[in-house]
Design an enzyme around this catalytic site. Structure first.
Site, PDB file in Angstrom:
ATOM      1  N   CYS A  84       0.820  -1.230   0.000  1.00 27.26           N
ATOM      2  CA  CYS A  84       0.000   0.000   0.000  1.00 27.26           C
ATOM      3  C   CYS A  84       0.844   1.267   0.000  1.00 27.26           C
ATOM      4  CB  CYS A  84      -0.947   0.003   1.193  1.00 27.26           C
ATOM      5  SG  CYS A  84      -2.025  -1.422   1.229  1.00 27.26           S
ATOM      6  N   HIS A 127      -3.301   7.094   2.567  1.00 24.85           N
ATOM      7  CA  HIS A 127      -3.770   5.821   2.004  1.00 24.85           C
ATOM      8  C   HIS A 127      -5.118   5.506   2.647  1.00 24.85           C
ATOM      9  CE1 HIS A 127      -4.193   1.709   0.960  1.00 24.85           C
ATOM     10  NE2 HIS A 127      -3.848   1.233   2.143  1.00 24.85           N
ATOM     11  N   ASN A 160     -10.265  -0.058   0.047  1.00 21.90           N
ATOM     12  CA  ASN A 160      -8.802  -0.022   0.033  1.00 21.90           C
ATOM     13  C   ASN A 160      -8.319  -0.531  -1.319  1.00 21.90           C
ATOM     14  OD1 ASN A 160      -6.068  -0.542   0.339  1.00 21.90           O
ATOM     15  ND2 ASN A 160      -6.263  -1.515   2.350  1.00 21.90           N
TER      16      ASN A 160
HETATM   17  O1  UT7 Z   1      -3.776  -1.160   3.975  1.00 18.94           O
HETATM   18  C1  UT7 Z   1      -3.367  -2.012   4.993  1.00 18.94           C
HETATM   19  C2  UT7 Z   1      -4.300  -3.206   4.978  1.00 18.94           C
HETATM   20  N1  UT7 Z   1      -5.352  -3.029   5.888  1.00 18.94           N
HETATM   21  C3  UT7 Z   1      -5.538  -3.856   6.896  1.00 18.94           C
HETATM   22  O2  UT7 Z   1      -4.781  -4.777   7.088  1.00 18.94           O
HETATM   23  C4  UT7 Z   1      -6.725  -3.627   7.773  1.00 18.94           C
HETATM   24  C5  UT7 Z   1      -6.367  -3.063   9.114  1.00 18.94           C
HETATM   25  N2  UT7 Z   1      -7.367  -3.485  10.074  1.00 18.94           N
HETATM   26  C6  UT7 Z   1      -8.644  -3.047  10.029  1.00 18.94           C
HETATM   27  O3  UT7 Z   1      -9.031  -2.217   9.210  1.00 18.94           O
HETATM   28  C7  UT7 Z   1      -9.597  -3.582  11.064  1.00 18.94           C
HETATM   29  O4  UT7 Z   1      -8.870  -4.314  12.028  1.00 18.94           O
HETATM   30  C8  UT7 Z   1     -10.716  -4.489  10.431  1.00 18.94           C
HETATM   31  C9  UT7 Z   1     -11.699  -3.626   9.668  1.00 18.94           C
HETATM   32  C10 UT7 Z   1     -10.113  -5.521   9.530  1.00 18.94           C
HETATM   33  C11 UT7 Z   1     -11.462  -5.189  11.542  1.00 18.94           C
HETATM   34  O5  UT7 Z   1     -12.003  -4.255  12.455  1.00 18.94           O
HETATM   35  P1  UT7 Z   1     -11.899  -4.516  14.041  1.00 18.94           P
HETATM   36  O6  UT7 Z   1     -12.582  -3.406  14.692  1.00 18.94           O
HETATM   37  O7  UT7 Z   1     -10.439  -4.726  14.326  1.00 18.94           O
HETATM   38  O8  UT7 Z   1     -12.758  -5.819  14.207  1.00 18.94           O
HETATM   39  P2  UT7 Z   1     -12.320  -7.242  14.797  1.00 18.94           P
HETATM   40  O9  UT7 Z   1     -11.414  -7.930  13.846  1.00 18.94           O
HETATM   41  O10 UT7 Z   1     -11.874  -7.064  16.206  1.00 18.94           O
HETATM   42  O11 UT7 Z   1     -13.703  -7.975  14.822  1.00 18.94           O
HETATM   43  C12 UT7 Z   1     -14.755  -7.587  15.714  1.00 18.94           C
HETATM   44  C13 UT7 Z   1     -15.910  -8.554  15.523  1.00 18.94           C
HETATM   45  C14 UT7 Z   1     -15.499 -10.016  15.574  1.00 18.94           C
HETATM   46  O12 UT7 Z   1     -16.548 -10.741  16.157  1.00 18.94           O
HETATM   47  P3  UT7 Z   1     -16.452 -11.189  17.704  1.00 18.94           P
HETATM   48  O13 UT7 Z   1     -15.206 -12.038  17.807  1.00 18.94           O
HETATM   49  O14 UT7 Z   1     -16.364  -9.925  18.486  1.00 18.94           O
HETATM   50  O15 UT7 Z   1     -17.722 -11.949  17.905  1.00 18.94           O
HETATM   51  C15 UT7 Z   1     -15.410 -10.396  14.112  1.00 18.94           C
HETATM   52  O16 UT7 Z   1     -15.638 -11.765  13.884  1.00 18.94           O
HETATM   53  O17 UT7 Z   1     -16.475  -8.338  14.213  1.00 18.94           O
HETATM   54  C16 UT7 Z   1     -16.513  -9.582  13.516  1.00 18.94           C
HETATM   55  N3  UT7 Z   1     -16.331  -9.290  12.092  1.00 18.94           N
HETATM   56  C17 UT7 Z   1     -17.350  -8.995  11.288  1.00 18.94           C
HETATM   57  N4  UT7 Z   1     -18.690  -8.867  11.506  1.00 18.94           N
HETATM   58  C18 UT7 Z   1     -19.452  -8.538  10.455  1.00 18.94           C
HETATM   59  C19 UT7 Z   1     -15.181  -9.256  11.403  1.00 18.94           C
HETATM   60  N5  UT7 Z   1     -15.426  -8.946  10.117  1.00 18.94           N
HETATM   61  C20 UT7 Z   1     -16.774  -8.772  10.028  1.00 18.94           C
HETATM   62  C21 UT7 Z   1     -17.641  -8.437   8.968  1.00 18.94           C
HETATM   63  N6  UT7 Z   1     -18.961  -8.322   9.226  1.00 18.94           N
HETATM   64  N7  UT7 Z   1     -17.179  -8.191   7.715  1.00 18.94           N
END
Ligand code: UT7
Length: 329
Positions: free
Chosen positions: A116, A256, A286
């Site tokens: 990125c 970005h 993204n």
């Molecule tokens: O350009 C660099 C590349 N970018 C990245 O690598 C992304 C950087 N990270 C992020 O943007 C965020 O960490 C994410 C958007 C990927 C995830 O957001 P988060 O606030 O860190 O969520 P999380 O992974 O902690 O997930 C929270 C909950 C989980 O459920 P439980 O365990 O609390 O029951 C996930 O399973 O949200 C759930 N979850 C979803 N729910 C609905 C994860 N993805 C989804 C989804 N829809 N698409």
């Protein structure tokens, strides 16, 4: 006169495929909701290529627009540098396909890989080569077909990514947008937290690698999220200081577009209002290497950048890699 001229962005262009994949479309594919995606990422929709299209097709369209903007013809281009993590093939380079598609047959051509942050890495190379006097006109491209390496059965990744391309022409100039300073960084100790594990020398394409779904993007979202905010914030502060400026001298930050919350948290840490950041992640998600040049193109077309403005480009991604570029518009 000639001696005062510095490497500058003399033209910019972008291209997005017309097909839109909305959050509501994704709700039908995986267990997710428009609400979750908007709340956690800021993304509402993203663009996706038709199956027959590849990265060099998007890149060629963006390049032609940048060339028109700069007033250069295909024969004027001396070098093509493309940043992509979704090349048409591992080799030859996507830049060679772009060269052929835009008819820039005098140009040397190669790709770089800094995920990125790749457009800023490529811009930094172009800045140095143009300032050295080795060549006059470089086409810098950031282009991606991330939909081709996105696992549409994995809700944690598939909601984030989109396709698109952006391009810039870099030449010496004293009237266009001077690249004042570029700053690059990397941390290979975190290489595995944002990765496509399949297809390289470690996991060559094989039946098992396909069954294990290794040919798709994988990441540790939370870790990337935190490192992105810390490193981008520090890099912006370092860039400002290195150039003898104050944060208040920056008119617009073009980050970005990986997650709206990353941009918001960075601006909050810097103590800057969100109006000073350009955001279009809601429309495109993204797009990795393509996101910064697409955002520059949109920002100037929306009148967000005026002549003389100090613009900070900043990006963070796999590698880990990150970089900034200060442009006097
Ligand atoms: O350009 C660099 C590349 N970018 C990245 O690598 C992304 C950087 N990270 C992020 O943007 C965020 O960490 C994410 C958007 C990927 C995830 O957001 P988060 O606030 O860190 O969520 P999380 O992974 O902690 O997930 C929270 C909950 C989980 O459920 P439980 O365990 O609390 O029951 C996930 O399973 O949200 C759930 N979850 C979803 N729910 C609905 C994860 N993805 C989804 C989804 N829809 N698409």
């Amino acid at each position: 006169m000639q001696q005062n001229q510095k490497a500058s962005i003399t033209g910019i262009g972008s291209y997005l495929p017309s097909k839109i994949l909305t959050n509501h479309d994704l709700e039908k594919m995986v267990d997710t909701s428009d609400d979750w995606i908007v709340q956690r990422t800021g993304i509402k929709e993203r663009r996706i290529v038709e199956n027959s299209m590849v990265t060099s097709d998007l890149a060629a369209q963006a390049s032609l627009r940048a060339m028109e903007d700069a007033g250069v013809s295909p024969r004027d281009i001396d070098m093509i540098i493309t940043s992509t993590i979704t090349p048409d093939h591992f080799f030859p380079s996507t830049s060679c396909y772009i060269q052929q598609k835009i008819g820039a047959m005098r140009a040397s051509a190669f790709d770089i890989l800094a995920a990125c942050a790749g457009f800023i890495y490529a811009l930094s190379i172009a800045q140095s080569v143009v300032n050295s006097g080795a060549v006059k006109t470089i086409l810098v491209v950031g282009a991606e077909c991330l939909s081709k390496i996105t696992d549409y059965t994995d809700r944690t990744t598939c909601v984030l990514f989109g396709d698109g391309a952006g391009a810039a022409i870099v030449q010496k100039s004293n009237t266009k947008h001077e690249i004042i300073s570029t700053n690059l960084a990397a941390d290979g100790s975190q290489a595995d937290i944002l990765i496509m594990p399949g297809g390289g020398a470690r996991n060559p394409a094989a039946l098992e690698s396909i069954q294990q779904r290794l040919h798709y993007i994988q990441f540790k979202g939370k870790e990337v999220f935190k490192l992105a905010i810390t490193n981008i914030t520090n890099l912006i502060l370092e860039t400002v200081e290195k150039n003898g400026l104050k944060l208040s001298d920056i008119d617009l930050i073009i980050p970005h577009q990986s997650n709206l919350r990353i941009i918001e948290a960075t601006m909050e840490k810097l103590g800057l209002p969100m109006e000073k950041a350009f955001v279009n992640i809601d429309k495109y998600g993204n797009t990795s290497s393509a996101s910064v040049p697409i955002a520059i193109d949109e920002a100037r077309r929306e009148g967000r950048i005026r002549k003389g403005d100090m613009v900070m480009l900043v990006a963070f991604g796999g590698g880990l890699t990150w970089g900034s570029s200060l442009i006097r518009w």
